[in-house]
Design a protein around this motif. Structure first.
Motif: not given
Length: 200
Positions: A23-29, A41-50
């Motif tokens: 669908a074109g969404a971007l995820l990062s973790w 921000n500079l926060a760590t993401a432990k699971t995929p976040m949009r």
């Protein structure tokens, strides 16, 4: 699975990961150091976040460097975020970005050709266009940009070996991959080109 959740592209960087959905969404973790996750921000993401910063743009390809990220959208626009040292984000300066920002210089450097692929090295970035040209920017100390010198570039520049020519041989790139300090490309005729650090 639904287009909202079906992943069609992934990239692994130094300490972070990216994905694009159908669908074109971007995820990062992973590590948010330098803003490489694009969440503002500079926060760590432990699971995929949009990643919300793309607005209406649809991500179709992703690339991750040691501490920076690239995204290609469905219109051929390139976005970057994360560590900006040595110009790896392509914004004409070395500032860091914590949200996706368009790499404005891509359109001019591409001379009207559409960007169809991206690659992120340790601290350098590349884009490939539909006419087989390559654009490079970022850290160039080992010649990994392919620009015939060892200077870094703060904005996209054309790699002279590739693309259409007025007379002479046209070497059209059909694939490109960036490593830590080197780059490899495949030409339309099957030849493989490499440049940068000989230690890699």
């Amino acid at each position: 699975s639904a287009p909202e959740t079906r992943v069609v592209a992934v990239a692994a960087g130094g300490m972070h990961s990216l994905a694009a959905t159908a669908a074109g969404a971007l995820l990062s973790w992973g590590s948010g150091c330098w803003g490489a996750l694009g969440h503002g921000n500079l926060a760590t993401a432990k699971t995929p976040m949009r990643v919300a910063g793309l607005g209406a743009s649809r991500a179709v390809a992703v690339a991750a460097g040691d501490a920076h990220s690239l995204v290609l959208d469905s219109t051929g626009a390139v976005f970057s975020f994360g560590n900006g040292w040595n110009g790896r984000l392509g914004h004409g300066a070395e500032g860091h970005e914590t949200k996706p920002r368009p790499v404005e210089g891509v359109r001019e450097a591409a001379r009207g050709a559409r960007v169809v692929d991206i690659s992120a090295g340790g601290a350098h970035s590349l884009a490939r266009t539909a006419d087989g040209s390559l654009l490079a920017w970022g850290f160039g100390w080992c010649g990994q940009l392919g620009l015939l010198d060892d200077r870094s570039r703060l904005a996209p520049a054309r790699v002279p070996t590739f693309g259409p020519r007025q007379g002479g041989e046209a070497v059209r790139a059909v694939a490109v991959a960036a490593g830590g300090m080197h780059t490899v490309a495949i030409a339309e005729d099957g030849r493989v080109f490499s440049w940068g650090s000989a230690d890699e």
